[in-house]
Design an enzyme around this catalytic site. Sequence first.
Site, PDB file in Angstrom:
ATOM      1  N   HIS A 157      -7.218  13.060  16.821  1.00  0.00           N
ATOM      2  CA  HIS A 157      -7.790  13.891  17.889  1.00  0.00           C
ATOM      3  C   HIS A 157      -8.818  13.106  18.720  1.00  0.00           C
ATOM      4  CE1 HIS A 157      -5.674  17.218  16.154  1.00  0.00           C
ATOM      5  NE2 HIS A 157      -6.406  17.218  15.056  1.00  0.00           N
TER       6      HIS A 157
ATOM      7  N   ASP B 240       1.249  17.340  14.715  1.00  0.00           N
ATOM      8  CA  ASP B 240       0.164  18.032  14.012  1.00  0.00           C
ATOM      9  C   ASP B 240       0.609  19.368  13.423  1.00  0.00           C
ATOM     10  OD1 ASP B 240      -2.288  18.829  13.059  1.00  0.00           O
ATOM     11  OD2 ASP B 240      -3.341  18.776  14.961  1.00  0.00           O
TER      12      ASP B 240
ATOM     13  N   ARG C 175     -16.299  17.204   7.483  1.00  0.00           N
ATOM     14  CA  ARG C 175     -16.605  18.501   6.863  1.00  0.00           C
ATOM     15  C   ARG C 175     -16.247  18.469   5.379  1.00  0.00           C
ATOM     16  NH1 ARG C 175     -12.690  21.712   9.240  1.00  0.00           N
ATOM     17  NH2 ARG C 175     -11.968  20.112  10.679  1.00  0.00           N
TER      18      ARG C 175
ATOM     19  N   HIS D  54     -10.167  13.704   4.908  1.00  0.00           N
ATOM     20  CA  HIS D  54      -9.808  14.865   5.729  1.00  0.00           C
ATOM     21  C   HIS D  54     -10.667  14.988   6.982  1.00  0.00           C
ATOM     22  CE1 HIS D  54      -9.751  19.023   7.194  1.00  0.00           C
ATOM     23  NE2 HIS D  54      -8.487  18.979   6.845  1.00  0.00           N
TER      24      HIS D  54
END
Length: 436
Positions: free
Chosen positions: A264, A315, A203, A200
Amino acid sequence: VTVVWCEYAWLGGESLAGGVTMTIDGGTIARVETGTPRGNAEPLPGVTLPGFANAHSHAFQRGLRGRTQRRRGSFWTWREAMYEAAAQLTPDDYLRLATATFGEMALAGVTVVGEFHYVHHAPDGTPYADPNEMGNVIAQAAANAGLRLTLLDTCYLHGGIGAEVEGPQRRFADANADAWAERVDGLRGGPTRRVGAAAHSVRALRPDEMSVVAAWARERSAPLHAHVSEQRRENEECVAAYGRTPVELLADSGCLDERFTAVHATHITDEDRALLGAARSTCCFCPTTERDLADGIGSASALTAAGASLSLGSDSNAVIDMFEEARAVELDERLASEERVNHEPAGLLAAATAGGYRALGWDGGALRAGACADLVTVAFDSVRLANVGADDLVPALVFAAHPADVRNVMVAGEWIVRDGAHLTIDVPRELAEAVR
Ligand SMILES: [Zn+2]
Protein backbone atom coordinates in the site's frame (compact mmCIF):
# COMPACT_ATOMS: atom_id res chain seq x y z
CA VAL A 1 11.75 -28.80 -24.80
CA THR A 2 8.85 -26.69 -26.11
CA VAL A 3 9.21 -24.23 -28.97
CA VAL A 4 6.53 -21.57 -29.44
CA TRP A 5 6.23 -18.87 -32.07
CA CYS A 6 4.56 -15.63 -30.91
CA GLU A 7 2.80 -13.48 -33.49
CA TYR A 8 3.78 -10.56 -31.25
CA ALA A 9 5.58 -10.51 -27.91
CA TRP A 10 6.35 -7.84 -25.33
CA LEU A 11 10.05 -7.95 -24.56
CA GLY A 12 9.98 -4.70 -22.54
CA GLY A 13 9.73 -1.17 -23.89
CA GLU A 14 6.85 0.70 -25.48
CA SER A 15 6.39 -1.50 -28.55
CA LEU A 16 6.03 -5.17 -29.43
CA ALA A 17 8.39 -7.50 -31.24
CA GLY A 18 6.98 -9.54 -34.16
CA GLY A 19 7.62 -13.19 -35.01
CA VAL A 20 9.25 -14.19 -31.74
CA THR A 21 10.43 -17.79 -31.34
CA MET A 22 10.88 -18.92 -27.76
CA THR A 23 12.53 -22.14 -26.68
CA ILE A 24 11.48 -23.41 -23.27
CA ASP A 25 13.48 -26.03 -21.45
CA GLY A 26 12.86 -27.41 -17.99
CA GLY A 27 10.58 -24.62 -16.79
CA THR A 28 12.94 -21.87 -17.95
CA ILE A 29 13.10 -19.77 -21.11
CA ALA A 30 16.23 -21.00 -22.90
CA ARG A 31 16.24 -18.75 -25.98
CA VAL A 32 14.30 -15.83 -27.46
CA GLU A 33 14.71 -14.83 -31.13
CA THR A 34 12.84 -12.03 -32.87
CA GLY A 35 11.80 -11.62 -36.51
CA THR A 36 11.70 -15.35 -37.11
CA PRO A 37 9.42 -17.37 -39.42
CA ARG A 38 6.96 -19.73 -37.76
CA GLY A 39 8.58 -22.95 -38.91
CA ASN A 40 7.50 -26.00 -36.90
CA ALA A 41 6.97 -24.09 -33.65
CA GLU A 42 3.55 -24.00 -31.98
CA PRO A 43 1.93 -20.71 -33.07
CA LEU A 44 0.64 -18.35 -30.36
CA PRO A 45 -1.67 -15.79 -31.98
CA GLY A 46 -2.14 -12.35 -30.42
CA VAL A 47 0.33 -10.88 -27.97
CA THR A 48 2.49 -12.94 -25.64
CA LEU A 49 3.40 -11.28 -22.35
CA PRO A 50 5.33 -12.49 -19.35
CA GLY A 51 2.82 -13.86 -16.85
CA PHE A 52 1.35 -11.46 -14.30
CA ALA A 53 2.63 -11.39 -10.72
CA ASN A 54 -0.11 -10.87 -8.17
CA ALA A 55 2.20 -9.73 -5.38
CA HIS A 56 -0.39 -9.30 -2.63
CA SER A 57 -3.37 -11.58 -2.07
CA HIS A 58 -5.53 -12.80 0.80
CA ALA A 59 -7.28 -15.71 -0.94
CA PHE A 60 -10.04 -16.19 1.65
CA GLN A 61 -11.32 -12.63 1.16
CA ARG A 62 -12.62 -13.77 -2.26
CA GLY A 63 -15.57 -15.13 -0.23
CA LEU A 64 -16.63 -11.56 0.61
CA ARG A 65 -17.15 -10.43 -2.98
CA GLY A 66 -20.34 -8.40 -3.28
CA ARG A 67 -21.13 -8.81 0.41
CA THR A 68 -19.58 -5.64 1.81
CA GLN A 69 -20.92 -3.03 -0.61
CA ARG A 70 -24.08 -2.01 1.24
CA ARG A 71 -24.45 0.33 4.23
CA ARG A 72 -22.05 3.15 4.94
CA GLY A 73 -18.78 2.34 6.68
CA SER A 74 -15.01 2.47 6.66
CA PHE A 75 -11.97 0.22 6.40
CA TRP A 76 -12.56 -0.65 10.04
CA THR A 77 -16.20 -1.73 9.57
CA TRP A 78 -15.15 -3.78 6.50
CA ARG A 79 -12.54 -5.43 8.72
CA GLU A 80 -15.31 -6.81 10.95
CA ALA A 81 -16.89 -8.58 7.96
CA MET A 82 -13.46 -9.87 6.95
CA TYR A 83 -12.84 -11.23 10.47
CA GLU A 84 -16.21 -13.03 10.32
CA ALA A 85 -15.17 -14.71 7.05
CA ALA A 86 -11.78 -15.66 8.50
CA ALA A 87 -13.44 -17.12 11.59
CA GLN A 88 -15.44 -19.63 9.54
CA LEU A 89 -12.60 -21.25 7.59
CA THR A 90 -11.72 -24.89 8.13
CA PRO A 91 -8.71 -26.41 6.36
CA ASP A 92 -11.03 -28.28 3.97
CA ASP A 93 -13.05 -25.14 3.19
CA TYR A 94 -9.93 -23.12 2.69
CA LEU A 95 -8.39 -25.65 0.32
CA ARG A 96 -11.50 -25.44 -1.83
CA LEU A 97 -11.83 -21.63 -1.68
CA ALA A 98 -8.15 -20.94 -2.31
CA THR A 99 -8.02 -23.46 -5.17
CA ALA A 100 -10.98 -21.75 -6.85
CA THR A 101 -9.59 -18.26 -6.18
CA PHE A 102 -6.20 -19.19 -7.59
CA GLY A 103 -8.09 -20.71 -10.55
CA GLU A 104 -9.71 -17.34 -11.16
CA MET A 105 -6.26 -15.75 -11.01
CA ALA A 106 -4.93 -18.23 -13.57
CA LEU A 107 -7.77 -17.34 -15.94
CA ALA A 108 -6.82 -13.66 -15.50
CA GLY A 109 -3.22 -14.36 -16.59
CA VAL A 110 -1.66 -14.47 -13.13
CA THR A 111 1.26 -16.92 -13.06
CA VAL A 112 2.70 -16.20 -9.61
CA VAL A 113 0.86 -15.20 -6.44
CA GLY A 114 2.24 -13.79 -3.22
CA GLU A 115 -0.18 -15.06 -0.60
CA PHE A 116 0.04 -12.91 2.53
CA HIS A 117 -1.11 -15.67 4.82
CA TYR A 118 -2.16 -15.20 8.45
CA VAL A 119 -5.07 -17.61 9.10
CA HIS A 120 -2.72 -20.07 10.79
CA HIS A 121 -4.49 -21.79 13.67
CA ALA A 122 -7.87 -23.11 14.82
CA PRO A 123 -10.45 -20.39 15.61
CA ASP A 124 -9.58 -20.36 19.35
CA GLY A 125 -5.89 -19.93 18.53
CA THR A 126 -4.86 -23.55 19.20
CA PRO A 127 -2.37 -24.81 16.62
CA TYR A 128 -3.54 -27.67 14.40
CA ALA A 129 -1.78 -31.04 14.86
CA ASP A 130 0.43 -29.89 11.99
CA PRO A 131 1.03 -26.23 12.93
CA ASN A 132 1.48 -25.45 9.21
CA GLU A 133 -1.78 -27.13 8.20
CA MET A 134 -3.20 -23.91 6.72
CA GLY A 135 0.04 -22.90 4.99
CA ASN A 136 0.18 -26.33 3.40
CA VAL A 137 -3.45 -25.85 2.30
CA ILE A 138 -2.40 -22.66 0.47
CA ALA A 139 0.52 -24.50 -1.15
CA GLN A 140 -1.76 -27.35 -2.23
CA ALA A 141 -4.31 -24.86 -3.63
CA ALA A 142 -1.63 -23.11 -5.72
CA ALA A 143 -0.44 -26.50 -6.98
CA ASN A 144 -4.03 -27.48 -7.85
CA ALA A 145 -4.45 -24.29 -9.87
CA GLY A 146 -0.98 -24.56 -11.42
CA LEU A 147 0.27 -21.24 -10.02
CA ARG A 148 3.75 -20.43 -8.85
CA LEU A 149 3.53 -19.40 -5.17
CA THR A 150 5.45 -17.32 -2.70
CA LEU A 151 3.85 -18.12 0.65
CA LEU A 152 4.38 -14.97 2.70
CA ASP A 153 3.86 -16.49 6.12
CA THR A 154 2.70 -13.64 8.29
CA CYS A 155 3.72 -12.89 11.84
CA TYR A 156 0.73 -11.39 13.67
CA LEU A 157 1.01 -11.14 17.45
CA HIS A 158 -1.15 -8.24 18.70
CA GLY A 159 -4.68 -6.97 18.12
CA GLY A 160 -3.44 -3.39 17.83
CA ILE A 161 -0.63 -1.33 19.33
CA GLY A 162 -0.47 -2.44 22.98
CA ALA A 163 -3.51 -4.70 22.61
CA GLU A 164 -3.91 -8.47 22.93
CA VAL A 165 -5.36 -10.42 20.02
CA GLU A 166 -9.01 -11.07 20.64
CA GLY A 167 -11.92 -12.92 19.02
CA PRO A 168 -11.25 -13.87 15.40
CA GLN A 169 -7.68 -12.49 15.57
CA ARG A 170 -6.66 -15.33 17.91
CA ARG A 171 -6.24 -17.75 15.06
CA PHE A 172 -3.75 -15.39 13.37
CA ALA A 173 -1.33 -15.30 16.32
CA ASP A 174 1.66 -17.44 17.22
CA ALA A 175 2.88 -17.44 20.86
CA ASN A 176 5.71 -15.00 20.05
CA ALA A 177 8.06 -14.04 17.22
CA ASP A 178 10.48 -16.93 17.90
CA ALA A 179 7.59 -19.41 17.83
CA TRP A 180 6.56 -17.89 14.48
CA ALA A 181 10.10 -18.39 13.11
CA GLU A 182 10.26 -21.97 14.33
CA ARG A 183 6.90 -22.78 12.75
CA VAL A 184 7.80 -21.18 9.42
CA ASP A 185 11.03 -23.19 9.26
CA GLY A 186 8.76 -26.24 8.97
CA LEU A 187 7.37 -25.04 5.60
CA ARG A 188 9.00 -26.41 2.45
CA GLY A 189 9.73 -24.72 -0.86
CA GLY A 190 9.92 -26.42 -4.26
CA PRO A 191 10.46 -25.75 -7.95
CA THR A 192 7.39 -23.48 -8.12
CA ARG A 193 7.02 -22.69 -4.42
CA ARG A 194 8.97 -20.35 -2.20
CA VAL A 195 8.54 -19.40 1.45
CA GLY A 196 8.81 -15.74 2.39
CA ALA A 197 8.03 -13.70 5.47
CA ALA A 198 5.54 -10.99 6.30
CA ALA A 199 5.31 -8.66 9.26
CA HIS A 200 1.58 -8.00 9.29
CA SER A 201 1.76 -4.32 10.25
CA VAL A 202 2.97 -1.96 12.98
CA ARG A 203 -0.40 -2.66 14.60
CA ALA A 204 0.26 -6.39 14.93
CA LEU A 205 3.99 -6.40 15.83
CA ARG A 206 6.24 -4.42 18.17
CA PRO A 207 9.57 -3.17 16.77
CA ASP A 208 11.55 -5.90 18.56
CA GLU A 209 9.26 -8.52 17.03
CA MET A 210 9.63 -6.99 13.57
CA SER A 211 13.40 -7.32 14.03
CA VAL A 212 13.04 -11.07 14.57
CA VAL A 213 11.02 -11.41 11.36
CA ALA A 214 13.50 -9.23 9.45
CA ALA A 215 16.44 -11.33 10.69
CA TRP A 216 14.66 -14.56 9.69
CA ALA A 217 14.17 -13.22 6.14
CA ARG A 218 17.69 -11.79 5.89
CA GLU A 219 19.34 -15.06 6.95
CA ARG A 220 17.39 -16.95 4.28
CA SER A 221 17.54 -14.24 1.57
CA ALA A 222 13.73 -14.47 1.56
CA PRO A 223 11.26 -11.77 0.57
CA LEU A 224 9.82 -9.73 3.46
CA HIS A 225 6.51 -7.92 3.08
CA ALA A 226 4.49 -5.69 5.43
CA HIS A 227 1.26 -3.69 5.26
CA VAL A 228 2.35 -0.05 5.54
CA SER A 229 0.32 3.13 6.07
CA GLU A 230 -2.85 1.91 4.40
CA GLN A 231 -4.96 4.07 6.70
CA ARG A 232 -4.23 7.42 8.35
CA ARG A 233 -5.36 6.01 11.70
CA GLU A 234 -2.49 3.50 11.61
CA ASN A 235 -0.02 6.38 11.18
CA GLU A 236 -1.60 8.39 14.00
CA GLU A 237 -1.49 5.44 16.42
CA CYS A 238 2.08 4.60 15.43
CA VAL A 239 3.35 8.16 15.89
CA ALA A 240 1.50 8.45 19.21
CA ALA A 241 3.02 5.20 20.53
CA TYR A 242 6.55 5.38 19.11
CA GLY A 243 7.13 8.93 17.85
CA ARG A 244 7.92 7.39 14.45
CA THR A 245 5.97 6.73 11.25
CA PRO A 246 5.38 3.09 10.26
CA VAL A 247 8.11 3.29 7.58
CA GLU A 248 10.57 4.80 10.07
CA LEU A 249 9.74 2.07 12.58
CA LEU A 250 10.29 -0.64 9.94
CA ALA A 251 13.59 0.99 8.96
CA ASP A 252 14.70 1.10 12.62
CA SER A 253 13.79 -2.60 12.94
CA GLY A 254 16.08 -3.59 10.07
CA CYS A 255 13.30 -4.40 7.60
CA LEU A 256 14.14 -2.07 4.71
CA ASP A 257 16.33 -3.44 1.93
CA GLU A 258 15.91 -4.63 -1.66
CA ARG A 259 13.97 -7.75 -0.52
CA PHE A 260 11.39 -5.64 1.34
CA THR A 261 7.95 -4.78 -0.01
CA ALA A 262 5.78 -2.07 1.55
CA VAL A 263 2.22 -3.06 0.72
CA HIS A 264 0.00 0.00 0.00
CA ALA A 265 2.34 2.83 1.18
CA THR A 266 -0.68 5.08 0.72
CA HIS A 267 -0.22 7.76 3.40
CA ILE A 268 3.53 8.24 3.66
CA THR A 269 5.77 11.25 4.14
CA ASP A 270 8.56 12.54 1.90
CA GLU A 271 11.04 11.12 4.45
CA ASP A 272 9.33 7.71 4.26
CA ARG A 273 9.59 7.80 0.47
CA ALA A 274 13.29 8.66 0.66
CA LEU A 275 13.88 5.71 3.04
CA LEU A 276 12.07 3.24 0.77
CA GLY A 277 13.83 4.60 -2.31
CA ALA A 278 17.31 4.57 -0.79
CA ALA A 279 16.78 0.95 0.33
CA ARG A 280 15.65 0.01 -3.23
CA SER A 281 12.56 -1.55 -1.66
CA THR A 282 9.38 -2.35 -3.57
CA CYS A 283 5.97 -0.78 -3.00
CA CYS A 284 3.00 -2.98 -3.82
CA PHE A 285 -0.02 -0.96 -4.87
CA CYS A 286 -3.42 -2.66 -4.74
CA PRO A 287 -5.61 0.05 -6.30
CA THR A 288 -8.85 -1.90 -6.68
CA THR A 289 -8.80 -2.80 -2.99
CA GLU A 290 -7.52 0.63 -1.90
CA ARG A 291 -10.53 2.15 -3.70
CA ASP A 292 -12.89 -0.44 -2.31
CA LEU A 293 -11.76 0.20 1.27
CA ALA A 294 -11.64 4.00 0.89
CA ASP A 295 -7.95 3.98 1.81
CA GLY A 296 -6.82 6.89 -0.33
CA ILE A 297 -4.51 7.30 -3.32
CA GLY A 298 -0.79 6.66 -3.00
CA SER A 299 1.74 8.45 -5.15
CA ALA A 300 3.43 5.74 -7.18
CA SER A 301 5.37 8.12 -9.41
CA ALA A 302 6.95 9.89 -6.42
CA LEU A 303 8.01 6.50 -5.06
CA THR A 304 9.62 5.36 -8.31
CA ALA A 305 11.30 8.76 -8.65
CA ALA A 306 12.78 8.21 -5.17
CA GLY A 307 14.21 4.84 -6.29
CA ALA A 308 11.58 2.33 -5.15
CA SER A 309 10.22 -0.39 -7.44
CA LEU A 310 6.55 -0.98 -8.08
CA SER A 311 4.50 -4.17 -7.94
CA LEU A 312 0.76 -4.82 -7.95
CA GLY A 313 -1.68 -6.95 -5.98
CA SER A 314 -5.36 -7.89 -6.00
CA ASP A 315 -5.28 -7.93 -2.16
CA SER A 316 -8.92 -8.50 -1.07
CA ASN A 317 -9.78 -10.12 -4.42
CA ALA A 318 -12.89 -7.96 -4.71
CA VAL A 319 -11.93 -8.15 -8.39
CA ILE A 320 -9.07 -10.10 -9.98
CA ASP A 321 -7.85 -8.12 -12.98
CA MET A 322 -4.18 -7.19 -13.26
CA PHE A 323 -4.88 -4.96 -16.28
CA GLU A 324 -7.17 -2.92 -14.03
CA GLU A 325 -4.62 -2.80 -11.20
CA ALA A 326 -2.01 -1.52 -13.67
CA ARG A 327 -4.17 1.17 -15.26
CA ALA A 328 -5.59 2.22 -11.89
CA VAL A 329 -2.13 3.19 -10.60
CA GLU A 330 -2.01 5.77 -13.38
CA LEU A 331 -5.67 6.76 -13.55
CA ASP A 332 -6.08 7.25 -9.81
CA GLU A 333 -2.94 9.37 -9.82
CA ARG A 334 -4.41 11.46 -12.64
CA LEU A 335 -7.47 12.21 -10.51
CA ALA A 336 -5.29 13.17 -7.55
CA SER A 337 -2.65 15.16 -9.47
CA GLU A 338 -4.76 16.61 -12.32
CA GLU A 339 -1.89 15.59 -14.65
CA ARG A 340 -1.83 12.93 -17.37
CA VAL A 341 0.73 10.17 -18.02
CA ASN A 342 2.50 10.05 -14.69
CA HIS A 343 3.67 6.55 -15.73
CA GLU A 344 4.51 5.27 -19.21
CA PRO A 345 2.41 2.20 -20.15
CA ALA A 346 5.46 -0.09 -20.31
CA GLY A 347 6.32 0.89 -16.73
CA LEU A 348 2.83 -0.14 -15.61
CA LEU A 349 3.16 -3.45 -17.45
CA ALA A 350 6.56 -3.98 -15.80
CA ALA A 351 4.98 -3.40 -12.37
CA ALA A 352 2.41 -6.12 -13.20
CA THR A 353 5.16 -8.56 -14.25
CA ALA A 354 8.88 -8.16 -13.45
CA GLY A 355 8.27 -5.89 -10.45
CA GLY A 356 6.13 -8.53 -8.78
CA TYR A 357 8.45 -11.43 -9.63
CA ARG A 358 11.33 -9.54 -8.05
CA ALA A 359 9.28 -8.74 -4.94
CA LEU A 360 8.31 -12.40 -4.59
CA GLY A 361 11.87 -13.69 -4.96
CA TRP A 362 11.76 -15.13 -8.51
CA ASP A 363 13.86 -14.45 -11.59
CA GLY A 364 10.96 -13.92 -13.96
CA GLY A 365 8.31 -11.59 -15.27
CA ALA A 366 10.22 -11.04 -18.52
CA LEU A 367 10.52 -12.91 -21.81
CA ARG A 368 14.27 -13.47 -21.88
CA ALA A 369 16.70 -16.36 -21.61
CA GLY A 370 17.10 -17.57 -18.04
CA ALA A 371 13.72 -16.33 -16.78
CA CYS A 372 10.91 -18.52 -15.46
CA ALA A 373 8.91 -19.88 -18.42
CA ASP A 374 5.72 -18.16 -17.23
CA LEU A 375 3.72 -16.46 -19.95
CA VAL A 376 0.27 -15.37 -21.00
CA THR A 377 -1.23 -14.77 -24.43
CA VAL A 378 -3.81 -12.05 -24.99
CA ALA A 379 -6.10 -12.01 -28.03
CA PHE A 380 -6.40 -8.72 -29.85
CA ASP A 381 -9.39 -9.63 -31.97
CA SER A 382 -11.85 -8.93 -29.10
CA VAL A 383 -14.23 -5.95 -29.12
CA ARG A 384 -11.83 -4.14 -26.79
CA LEU A 385 -8.70 -4.34 -28.94
CA ALA A 386 -9.81 -5.21 -32.51
CA ASN A 387 -9.12 -1.78 -34.00
CA VAL A 388 -5.75 -1.19 -32.37
CA GLY A 389 -2.62 -1.23 -34.54
CA ALA A 390 0.44 -3.16 -33.40
CA ASP A 391 2.31 0.06 -32.57
CA ASP A 392 -0.35 1.05 -30.01
CA LEU A 393 -0.96 -2.34 -28.45
CA VAL A 394 1.18 -1.84 -25.33
CA PRO A 395 -0.84 1.16 -24.13
CA ALA A 396 -4.08 -0.42 -25.37
CA LEU A 397 -3.39 -3.57 -23.35
CA VAL A 398 -2.83 -1.54 -20.20
CA PHE A 399 -5.78 0.80 -20.68
CA ALA A 400 -8.42 -1.42 -22.32
CA ALA A 401 -7.68 -5.15 -22.03
CA HIS A 402 -9.63 -7.42 -19.69
CA PRO A 403 -9.06 -10.90 -18.22
CA ALA A 404 -11.60 -12.18 -20.77
CA ASP A 405 -8.97 -11.44 -23.45
CA VAL A 406 -6.51 -13.88 -21.83
CA ARG A 407 -6.35 -17.03 -23.99
CA ASN A 408 -3.43 -19.18 -22.79
CA VAL A 409 -1.35 -19.25 -19.63
CA MET A 410 1.88 -21.16 -19.01
CA VAL A 411 3.69 -21.65 -15.68
CA ALA A 412 7.15 -23.25 -15.56
CA GLY A 413 6.77 -24.49 -19.13
CA GLU A 414 3.37 -26.16 -18.53
CA TRP A 415 0.09 -24.85 -19.92
CA ILE A 416 -2.50 -24.27 -17.19
CA VAL A 417 -5.05 -22.31 -19.29
CA ARG A 418 -5.82 -23.02 -22.96
CA ASP A 419 -8.31 -21.12 -25.13
CA GLY A 420 -9.61 -19.27 -22.08
CA ALA A 421 -10.37 -22.39 -20.02
CA HIS A 422 -8.51 -23.76 -17.03
CA LEU A 423 -7.19 -27.24 -17.88
CA THR A 424 -8.00 -28.93 -14.56
CA ILE A 425 -10.55 -26.79 -12.66
CA ASP A 426 -14.10 -25.77 -13.53
CA VAL A 427 -13.43 -22.40 -11.91
CA PRO A 428 -16.95 -20.85 -11.82
CA ARG A 429 -18.46 -24.05 -10.41
CA GLU A 430 -15.69 -24.43 -7.82
CA LEU A 431 -16.05 -20.80 -6.78
CA ALA A 432 -19.81 -21.14 -6.39
CA GLU A 433 -19.50 -24.25 -4.27
CA ALA A 434 -16.54 -23.02 -2.22
CA VAL A 435 -18.15 -19.69 -1.36
CA ARG A 436 -21.51 -21.34 -0.56
ZN1 LIG B 1 -3.39 -7.04 2.58
